[in-house]
Design a protein around this motif. Structure first.
Motif, PDB file in Angstrom:
ATOM      1  N   MET A 134       0.824  -1.211   0.000  1.00 40.28           N
ATOM      2  CA  MET A 134       0.000   0.000   0.000  1.00 40.28           C
ATOM      3  C   MET A 134       0.858   1.261   0.000  1.00 40.28           C
ATOM      4  N   PHE A 135       2.037   1.195   0.617  1.00 37.39           N
ATOM      5  CA  PHE A 135       2.900   2.371   0.708  1.00 37.39           C
ATOM      6  C   PHE A 135       3.998   2.366  -0.352  1.00 37.39           C
ATOM      7  N   LYS A 136       3.869   1.476  -1.326  1.00 39.19           N
ATOM      8  CA  LYS A 136       4.891   1.346  -2.363  1.00 39.19           C
ATOM      9  C   LYS A 136       5.036   2.631  -3.168  1.00 39.19           C
ATOM     10  N   TYR A 137       3.920   3.324  -3.408  1.00 39.08           N
ATOM     11  CA  TYR A 137       3.943   4.530  -4.235  1.00 39.08           C
ATOM     12  C   TYR A 137       3.679   5.783  -3.398  1.00 39.08           C
ATOM     13  N   ILE A 138       4.136   5.788  -2.136  1.00 42.22           N
ATOM     14  CA  ILE A 138       3.882   6.918  -1.253  1.00 42.22           C
ATOM     15  C   ILE A 138       4.466   8.216  -1.823  1.00 42.22           C
ATOM     16  N   LYS A 139       5.579   8.121  -2.553  1.00 37.55           N
ATOM     17  CA  LYS A 139       6.180   9.331  -3.137  1.00 37.55           C
ATOM     18  C   LYS A 139       5.283   9.931  -4.218  1.00 37.55           C
ATOM     19  N   ASN A 140       4.410   9.107  -4.818  1.00 38.18           N
ATOM     20  CA  ASN A 140       3.437   9.619  -5.784  1.00 38.18           C
ATOM     21  C   ASN A 140       2.134  10.028  -5.103  1.00 38.18           C
ATOM     22  N   ASP A 141       1.706   9.209  -4.145  1.00 39.85           N
ATOM     23  CA  ASP A 141       0.391   9.404  -3.539  1.00 39.85           C
ATOM     24  C   ASP A 141       0.339  10.597  -2.596  1.00 39.85           C
ATOM     25  N   LEU A 142       1.425  10.858  -1.878  1.00 34.24           N
ATOM     26  CA  LEU A 142       1.407  11.971  -0.918  1.00 34.24           C
ATOM     27  C   LEU A 142       1.269  13.326  -1.612  1.00 34.24           C
ATOM     28  N   PRO A 143       2.109  13.636  -2.619  1.00 31.23           N
ATOM     29  CA  PRO A 143       1.906  14.912  -3.315  1.00 31.23           C
ATOM     30  C   PRO A 143       0.532  15.019  -3.975  1.00 31.23           C
ATOM     31  N   ALA A 144       0.056  13.888  -4.545  1.00 31.97           N
ATOM     32  CA  ALA A 144      -1.258  13.911  -5.190  1.00 31.97           C
ATOM     33  C   ALA A 144      -2.360  14.188  -4.174  1.00 31.97           C
ATOM     34  N   SER A 145      -2.229  13.630  -2.970  1.00 34.76           N
ATOM     35  CA  SER A 145      -3.258  13.828  -1.942  1.00 34.76           C
ATOM     36  C   SER A 145      -3.338  15.290  -1.516  1.00 34.76           C
ATOM     37  N   ILE A 146      -2.204  15.985  -1.547  1.00 30.23           N
ATOM     38  CA  ILE A 146      -2.201  17.406  -1.192  1.00 30.23           C
ATOM     39  C   ILE A 146      -2.991  18.213  -2.215  1.00 30.23           C
ATOM     40  N   VAL A 147      -2.766  17.901  -3.493  1.00 30.26           N
ATOM     41  CA  VAL A 147      -3.510  18.592  -4.554  1.00 30.26           C
ATOM     42  C   VAL A 147      -4.999  18.309  -4.421  1.00 30.26           C
ATOM     43  N   VAL A 148      -5.348  17.036  -4.221  1.00 31.00           N
ATOM     44  CA  VAL A 148      -6.765  16.667  -4.089  1.00 31.00           C
ATOM     45  C   VAL A 148      -7.380  17.362  -2.879  1.00 31.00           C
ATOM     46  N   PHE A 149      -6.610  17.502  -1.814  1.00 35.16           N
ATOM     47  CA  PHE A 149      -7.093  18.193  -0.615  1.00 35.16           C
ATOM     48  C   PHE A 149      -7.469  19.637  -0.930  1.00 35.16           C
ATOM     49  N   PHE A 150      -6.599  20.345  -1.647  1.00 37.30           N
ATOM     50  CA  PHE A 150      -6.873  21.744  -1.972  1.00 37.30           C
ATOM     51  C   PHE A 150      -8.023  21.880  -2.974  1.00 37.30           C
ATOM     52  N   VAL A 151      -8.200  20.881  -3.831  1.00 36.28           N
ATOM     53  CA  VAL A 151      -9.341  20.896  -4.751  1.00 36.28           C
ATOM     54  C   VAL A 151     -10.627  20.568  -3.996  1.00 36.28           C
ATOM     55  N   ALA A 152     -10.551  19.598  -3.078  1.00 37.65           N
ATOM     56  CA  ALA A 152     -11.747  19.115  -2.383  1.00 37.65           C
ATOM     57  C   ALA A 152     -12.261  20.105  -1.345  1.00 37.65           C
ATOM     58  N   LEU A 153     -11.361  20.830  -0.686  1.00 38.70           N
ATOM     59  CA  LEU A 153     -11.774  21.706   0.414  1.00 38.70           C
ATOM     60  C   LEU A 153     -12.842  22.723   0.000  1.00 38.70           C
ATOM     61  N   PRO A 154     -12.599  23.550  -1.018  1.00 36.76           N
ATOM     62  CA  PRO A 154     -13.655  24.512  -1.389  1.00 36.76           C
ATOM     63  C   PRO A 154     -14.890  23.837  -1.984  1.00 36.76           C
ATOM     64  N   LEU A 155     -14.693  22.683  -2.648  1.00 44.81           N
ATOM     65  CA  LEU A 155     -15.843  21.983  -3.221  1.00 44.81           C
ATOM     66  C   LEU A 155     -16.753  21.435  -2.121  1.00 44.81           C
ATOM     67  N   CYS A 156     -16.167  20.908  -1.059  1.00 41.65           N
ATOM     68  CA  CYS A 156     -16.972  20.400   0.061  1.00 41.65           C
ATOM     69  C   CYS A 156     -17.827  21.521   0.652  1.00 41.65           C
TER      70      CYS A 156
END
Length: 528
Positions: free
Chosen positions: A1-23
């Motif tokens: 599950m943590f094999k691609y943490i270097k990809n998933d962590l930066p992506a999660s930050i972007v999704v967070f900033f997109v999701a926050l105002p949408l929520c």
């Protein structure tokens, strides 16, 4: 599950900033408490993200349900009664998954799915133009063309001219420049720019700009142009943000009708999003749709129990996740934890983020979904692909998501029926010597009642004194309606001096007495 943490962590930050105002925006557009949108985002990220079989899909409150929620809250007599419908809707969704209703997703044409993605990309750009220039009269969650305040997408853009905020516009332009420079140039220079994502830098610059220009008459950004996360004064006030369902309303038939409506619409939006994200996935993985319905059902049940909005998988967050390099479901889960931690620990800091900066981030997301090159590709694919595609795009832009998809699907069905009508048979005129016509008609592999008109037209147009060879060797299914047409034509053929040779796998029969008996559609009469 943590094999691609270097990809998933930066992506999660972007999704967070997109999701926050949408929520927050979707909660506002739904007439629900702002915190209910954040609850749905948190549960969609953590709970649904963990249970789902999708590796790159991200769930949260859906703009497509905003109108339903707004109406239902008033009809059911309050938000707590509405939450009962959300809980029941989640249970119904879970049952849909058990009954394997997820197979519906595989029956949507590729052209319609691509049209959906493109239409959503265009909608994202159009809806964010006012926010980009600091005109924030409507929430980010108001995605329909016609809005509750009587305005529409384009009238809001026109109104923006009279309400431009210089400070918000300036930082939006700076943020957009950072994002373009980051993705086009800097990420190719060093790996550090792949780890630290451009949207995070743009948000930090936006916060710094707001703080440093605060109070400036021209370049400053007023509080109305910032993110508005509810800020608790204490643990007691934080717990007060949660609402709980009033289960005494469960006997109300309107609650059950709303529950089924939520379950159906949320399931359809989720399945469409699953199909779309699977097409966007660079690794071309396939999401188990029945498991997705069950995961969404659990998410909606929990969301309703603690005061959240209905949850679906959402293409805006999912596409932002894919475009930011997300590889596994860990990015969706982390984004959910980011939402949870931020509303507890740093709501004041979040409320310093300019909405225009988030609009710049969504501009990039929208453009990647609706690239001009895709229109050219679809046009070159032929009208059978382009027409359903463009109808879906226009329908989504000028109505809403479900109406646009329905229009595209109807056109796609019409195209299939039209091609079926055309391809029911192949007619070849072999010889016209001595005034006679030798004509061969080969029927397709499957011939149904949709083909009646085409075949009847060809048979009626045969000239007198013709010799028709009817070849059904390749035909696997022949509808009874077609056989009846042949049966009726046989009597007309005698009057017009047309001879018929029927060729099938059984052999050749000239001027058969009964086509119905020949194709064994009814038993032959017993001899005396």
């Amino acid at each position: 599950m943590f094999k691609y943490i270097k990809n998933d962590l930066p992506a999660s930050i972007v999704v967070f900033f997109v999701a926050l105002p949408l929520c927050l925006g979707i909660a506002l557009a739904s007439g629900a408490p702002l915190f209910s949108g954040l609850i749905a985002g948190i549960i969609g990220g953590i709970v649904v993200g963990a249970l789902s079989g999708s590796q790159i899909g991200v769930s949260g409150p859906a703009a497509g349900l905003a109108a339903i929620v707004l109406t239902a809250i008033g009809t059911l007599g309050g938000y707590q009664n509405f939450l009962v419908a959300v809980v029941l809707g989640g249970i119904i969704q879970f049952i849909f998954g058990i009954l394997r209703a997820g197979i519906i997703a595989y029956y949507f044409p590729s052209s319609v799915i691509k049209g959906m993605l493109t239409g959503i990309g265009i909608i994202i750009i159009l809806k964010q133009i006012p926010h980009f220039f600091g005109y924030d009269s409507d929430p980010e969650g108001d995605w329909a063309f016609y809005q509750v305040d009587g305005q529409n997408t384009f009238s809001e853009i026109i109104n923006t001219v009279n309400f431009i905020s210089p400070g918000a516009t300036l930082i939006a332009i700076i943020a957009l420049a950072i994002l373009i420079l980051w993705s086009s140039v800097l990420t190719k220079k060093s790996k550090i720019f792949e780890l630290v994502q451009g949207p995070l830098v743009a948000v930090v610059v936006g916060i710094v700009y707001y703080v440093s220009t605060q109070g400036h008459e021209t370049l400053g950004i007023s509080d109305e142009h910032l993110v508005k996360v509810p800020v608790p004064d204490s643990l007691e006030s934080f717990l007060g943000f949660f609402s709980f369902p009033n289960f005494s309303a469960i006997t109300n038939m309107e609650v059950w009708i709303t529950a089924f409506t939520i379950a159906l619409v949320a399931s359809l939006e989720t399945l469409l999003c699953v199909e779309a994200t699977d097409k966007l996935d660079p690794d071309k993985r396939t999401t188990p749709t029945n498991r997705e319905l069950m995961a969404q059902g659990v998410g909606n049940t929990l969301s309703g129990l603690v005061g959240g909005l209905p949850v679906t998988q959402v293409i805006v967050r999912s596409s932002a996740n894919i475009q930011s390099g997300g590889k596994t479901k860990l990015s969706a889960i982390i984004h959910g934890f980011f939402l949870l931690i931020s509303v507890i620990l740093i709501p004041t800091l979040l409320n310093k983020i300019p909405l225009s900066v988030l609009a710049a981030i969504l501009f990039i997301v929208g453009y990647k979904l609706a690239k001009p090159s895709l229109f050219k590709t679809m046009f070159q694919s032929g009208w059978k692909q382009f027409v359903p595609f463009i109808v879906t795009v226009v329908g989504i832009v000028f109505t809403d998501l479900l109406v646009g998809i329905s229009l595209g699907l109807l056109v796609g069905i019409f195209v299939v029926l039209f091609k079926s009508y055309q391809n029911s048979h192949f007619l070849h005129i072999e010889d016209k010597s001595n005034g006679s016509h030798k004509i061969k008609m080969t029927l397709a592999e499957e011939v149904t009642f949709f083909n009646k008109g085409a075949i009847l037209k060809e048979l009626d147009s045969l000239p007198e004194n013709s010799y028709l060879t009817l070849d059904v060797r390749k035909t696997k299914y022949l509808d009874n309606d077609i056989v009846e047409i042949l049966e009726d034509f046989s009597s007309k053929a005698k009057n017009r001096n047309i001879d018929i040779m029927l060729i099938s796998e059984r052999g050749e029969v000239e001027n058969p007495e009964s086509y119905i008996e020949f194709f064994n559609l009814r038993p032959k009469k017993k001899s005396a």
